[in-house]
Design a protein around this motif. Structure first.
Motif, PDB file in Angstrom:
ATOM      1  N   LEU A   6       0.843  -1.188   0.000  1.00 60.14           N
ATOM      2  CA  LEU A   6       0.000   0.000   0.000  1.00 60.14           C
ATOM      3  C   LEU A   6       0.881   1.241   0.000  1.00 60.14           C
ATOM      4  CD1 LEU A   6      -2.875  -0.589   2.611  1.00 60.14           C
ATOM      5  CD2 LEU A   6      -3.019  -0.726   0.128  1.00 60.14           C
ATOM      6  N   PHE A   7       0.609   2.150  -0.924  1.00 56.92           N
ATOM      7  CA  PHE A   7       1.324   3.418  -0.987  1.00 56.92           C
ATOM      8  C   PHE A   7       0.430   4.512  -0.400  1.00 56.92           C
ATOM      9  CE2 PHE A   7       3.066   0.785  -4.362  1.00 56.92           C
ATOM     10  CZ  PHE A   7       4.434   0.961  -4.204  1.00 56.92           C
ATOM     11  N   ILE A   8       1.000   5.333   0.477  1.00 53.58           N
ATOM     12  CA  ILE A   8       0.223   6.358   1.185  1.00 53.58           C
ATOM     13  C   ILE A   8       0.822   7.729   0.896  1.00 53.58           C
ATOM     14  CG2 ILE A   8      -0.686   7.098   3.412  1.00 53.58           C
ATOM     15  CD1 ILE A   8      -0.090   4.287   4.484  1.00 53.58           C
ATOM     16  N   PRO A  78       0.067  -5.823   4.927  1.00 57.00           N
ATOM     17  CA  PRO A  78       0.779  -5.277   3.772  1.00 57.00           C
ATOM     18  C   PRO A  78       2.127  -4.663   4.131  1.00 57.00           C
ATOM     19  CG  PRO A  78      -0.756  -3.670   4.573  1.00 57.00           C
ATOM     20  CD  PRO A  78      -0.913  -4.872   5.473  1.00 57.00           C
ATOM     21  N   ILE A  79       2.894  -4.401   3.105  1.00 56.63           N
ATOM     22  CA  ILE A  79       4.054  -3.518   3.187  1.00 56.63           C
ATOM     23  C   ILE A  79       3.528  -2.112   2.908  1.00 56.63           C
ATOM     24  CG2 ILE A  79       6.224  -2.874   2.055  1.00 56.63           C
ATOM     25  CD1 ILE A  79       6.392  -5.927   1.256  1.00 56.63           C
ATOM     26  N   LEU A  80       3.916  -1.162   3.738  1.00 59.77           N
ATOM     27  CA  LEU A  80       3.464   0.211   3.565  1.00 59.77           C
ATOM     28  C   LEU A  80       4.611   1.085   3.071  1.00 59.77           C
ATOM     29  CD1 LEU A  80       1.477   0.653   6.909  1.00 59.77           C
ATOM     30  CD2 LEU A  80       0.587  -0.079   4.684  1.00 59.77           C
ATOM     31  N   VAL A  81       4.337   1.920   2.089  1.00 59.72           N
ATOM     32  CA  VAL A  81       5.312   2.900   1.616  1.00 59.72           C
ATOM     33  C   VAL A  81       4.620   4.258   1.683  1.00 59.72           C
ATOM     34  CG1 VAL A  81       6.814   3.644  -0.263  1.00 59.72           C
ATOM     35  CG2 VAL A  81       6.339   1.195   0.055  1.00 59.72           C
ATOM     36  N   GLY A  82       5.090   5.127   2.569  1.00 58.16           N
ATOM     37  CA  GLY A  82       4.450   6.414   2.751  1.00 58.16           C
ATOM     38  C   GLY A  82       5.403   7.565   2.564  1.00 58.16           C
ATOM     39  N   HIS A  83       4.891   8.651   2.021  1.00 56.62           N
ATOM     40  CA  HIS A  83       5.692   9.860   1.818  1.00 56.62           C
ATOM     41  C   HIS A  83       5.136  10.999   2.656  1.00 56.62           C
ATOM     42  CE1 HIS A  83       6.472  13.686  -0.571  1.00 56.62           C
ATOM     43  NE2 HIS A  83       7.681  13.281  -0.246  1.00 56.62           N
ATOM     44  N   ALA A  99       0.935  -3.861   9.833  1.00 60.56           N
ATOM     45  CA  ALA A  99       1.712  -3.971   8.604  1.00 60.56           C
ATOM     46  C   ALA A  99       2.872  -4.929   8.781  1.00 60.56           C
ATOM     47  CB  ALA A  99       2.234  -2.595   8.188  1.00 60.56           C
ATOM     48  N   ALA A 100       3.300  -5.529   7.666  1.00 65.24           N
ATOM     49  CA  ALA A 100       4.452  -6.435   7.696  1.00 65.24           C
ATOM     50  C   ALA A 100       5.754  -5.655   7.753  1.00 65.24           C
ATOM     51  CB  ALA A 100       4.433  -7.326   6.452  1.00 65.24           C
ATOM     52  N   ALA A 101       5.761  -4.473   7.164  1.00 66.28           N
ATOM     53  CA  ALA A 101       6.942  -3.615   7.140  1.00 66.28           C
ATOM     54  C   ALA A 101       6.485  -2.237   6.685  1.00 66.28           C
ATOM     55  CB  ALA A 101       8.010  -4.150   6.187  1.00 66.28           C
ATOM     56  N   ALA A 102       7.332  -1.234   6.892  1.00 64.77           N
ATOM     57  CA  ALA A 102       6.983   0.114   6.440  1.00 64.77           C
ATOM     58  C   ALA A 102       8.234   0.837   5.968  1.00 64.77           C
ATOM     59  CB  ALA A 102       6.298   0.910   7.540  1.00 64.77           C
ATOM     60  N   ILE A 103       8.036   1.647   4.932  1.00 63.37           N
ATOM     61  CA  ILE A 103       9.069   2.553   4.443  1.00 63.37           C
ATOM     62  C   ILE A 103       8.491   3.951   4.535  1.00 63.37           C
ATOM     63  CG2 ILE A 103      10.468   3.244   2.460  1.00 63.37           C
ATOM     64  CD1 ILE A 103      10.301   0.307   1.504  1.00 63.37           C
ATOM     65  N   ALA A 254      15.841   1.570  -4.348  1.00 63.14           N
ATOM     66  CA  ALA A 254      16.451   1.419  -3.022  1.00 63.14           C
ATOM     67  C   ALA A 254      15.459   0.776  -2.056  1.00 63.14           C
ATOM     68  CB  ALA A 254      16.901   2.779  -2.497  1.00 63.14           C
ATOM     69  N   CYS A 255      14.184   1.136  -2.183  1.00 62.46           N
ATOM     70  CA  CYS A 255      13.150   0.509  -1.353  1.00 62.46           C
ATOM     71  C   CYS A 255      13.025  -0.983  -1.667  1.00 62.46           C
ATOM     72  CB  CYS A 255      11.813   1.198  -1.584  1.00 62.46           C
ATOM     73  SG  CYS A 255      11.740   2.909  -1.025  1.00 62.46           S
ATOM     74  N   LEU A 256      13.033  -1.316  -2.945  1.00 58.21           N
ATOM     75  CA  LEU A 256      12.937  -2.719  -3.349  1.00 58.21           C
ATOM     76  C   LEU A 256      14.138  -3.518  -2.854  1.00 58.21           C
ATOM     77  CD1 LEU A 256      11.605  -2.155  -6.976  1.00 58.21           C
ATOM     78  CD2 LEU A 256      10.370  -3.322  -5.136  1.00 58.21           C
ATOM     79  N   ASP A 257      15.322  -2.946  -2.931  1.00 60.19           N
ATOM     80  CA  ASP A 257      16.528  -3.622  -2.430  1.00 60.19           C
ATOM     81  C   ASP A 257      16.434  -3.878  -0.943  1.00 60.19           C
ATOM     82  OD1 ASP A 257      17.624  -3.609  -4.969  1.00 60.19           O
ATOM     83  OD2 ASP A 257      18.908  -1.857  -4.612  1.00 60.19           O
ATOM     84  N   TRP A 258      15.957  -2.879  -0.201  1.00 55.07           N
ATOM     85  CA  TRP A 258      15.834  -3.023   1.251  1.00 55.07           C
ATOM     86  C   TRP A 258      14.820  -4.117   1.600  1.00 55.07           C
ATOM     87  CZ3 TRP A 258      11.771  -2.088   4.714  1.00 55.07           C
ATOM     88  CH2 TRP A 258      12.119  -2.104   6.086  1.00 55.07           C
ATOM     89  N   LEU A 259      13.690  -4.125   0.910  1.00 53.61           N
ATOM     90  CA  LEU A 259      12.677  -5.149   1.164  1.00 53.61           C
ATOM     91  C   LEU A 259      13.227  -6.549   0.895  1.00 53.61           C
ATOM     92  CD1 LEU A 259       9.536  -3.387  -0.343  1.00 53.61           C
ATOM     93  CD2 LEU A 259       9.882  -3.965   2.065  1.00 53.61           C
ATOM     94  N   LYS A 260      14.039  -6.679  -0.145  1.00 52.46           N
ATOM     95  CA  LYS A 260      14.646  -7.964  -0.461  1.00 52.46           C
ATOM     96  C   LYS A 260      15.555  -8.422   0.678  1.00 52.46           C
ATOM     97  CE  LYS A 260      17.188 -10.369  -4.147  1.00 52.46           C
ATOM     98  NZ  LYS A 260      17.831 -10.211  -5.464  1.00 52.46           N
TER      99      LYS A 260
END
Length: 264
Positions: A6-8, A78-83, A99-103, A254-260
């Motif tokens: 989910l993108f916020i 979900p994985i959350l990505v918020g700005h 959430a499973a993780a957050a950025i 960079a977010c995708l790399d970190w999640l991996k």
């Protein structure tokens, strides 16, 4: 099967500003990606500009409850990505084990964060200059957007992003965040002590006027009593537009790399 993502979005940007991210994450194997708007957000930028009253007077708790209801309909956390304020919302939801993780990218200050740089005050002045804006939706001018978001990119690009993605934003979350350290029950309070939560990545732009790096570094310190993964990453030459400007793919990757690295 990967977790949903989910993108916020934060203040002044429409949810569709995540479109490129949604496609990039899907291409990376995250099949279930979405970017729901905040409560009252219309489907398009044009509608949001035409009907600012639909967006007005929604506070932090309203937005958290809205996304909690979205999460409740998902098959798993979900994985959350918020700005910006979306980053604060993501941290609240993560701290509440939703959430499973957050950025959190250039996330608005949470309760306990004390630095208040002058550039942040100037960036939010369009809201704070009138106390009545607490209950209104406030728009930025192109010049105000250039200072708050586009100060590290060419003026022409900033103006193009302004025309493409900006919408009125509720003033209420800013007033709530500003009073957070004086309110024991502030909606900007995050459970930073939770050691059982999923991993968190804080991303900061070194040139950000709206959320200067001092704010993100102070946010990291709030998590010092948690044993859960809390990482920080800086893009030294980037400002608040880093999720939508010409270099957004660097941030997304960079977010995708970190999640991996987190096994997600």
């Amino acid at each position: 099967m990967s977790a949903p993502v989910l993108f916020i979005h934060g203040l002044w940007l429409h949810a569709r500003s995540w479109d490129g991210w949604v496609e990039r994450f899907r291409s990376a194997g995250y099949a279930d990606c979405s970017a729901p708007g905040w409560p009252g957000d219309p489907e398009t930028v044009e509608e949001a500009r035409a009907h600012p009253d639909a967006i007005a007077d929604h506070g932090i708790d309203d937005v958290v409850a809205h996304f909690a209801s979205v999460i409740a309909d998902l098959p798993e956390k979900p994985i959350l990505v918020g700005h910006s304020f979306g980053g604060m919302i993501a941290q609240r939801l993560l701290g509440e084990d939703l959430a499973a993780a957050a950025i959190a990218i250039d996330a608005a200050q949470i309760k306990g964060v004390l630095p208040l740089p002058l550039s942040a005050l100037k960036a939010t002045l369009p809201v704070f200059k009138n106390p009545a804006n607490r209950h209104r939706a406030v728009s930025l001018t192109a010049e105000q957007f250039r200072f708050a978001f586009g100060n590290a990119i060419p003026a022409e690009e900033s103006d193009e992003l302004f025309e493409r993605w900006t919408i009125p934003a509720p003033g209420k979350p800013l007033f709530e965040a500003a009073a957070a350290n004086f309110n024991p029950h502030s909606p900007a309070k995050v459970d930073t002590h939770n050691s059982g939560r999923g991993p968190l990545l804080l991303i900061m732009g070194g040139q950000d006027h709206t959320v200067p790096e001092a704010v993100t570094k102070a946010t990291l310190k709030q998590y010092r009593h948690s044993e859960a993964v809390t990482d920080i990453l800086e893009f030294e030459d980037r400002a608040h537009s880093l999720t939508i400007d010409h270099g957004w793919t660097d941030v997304a990757d960079a977010c995708l790399d970190w999640l991996k690295k987190q096994g997600l």
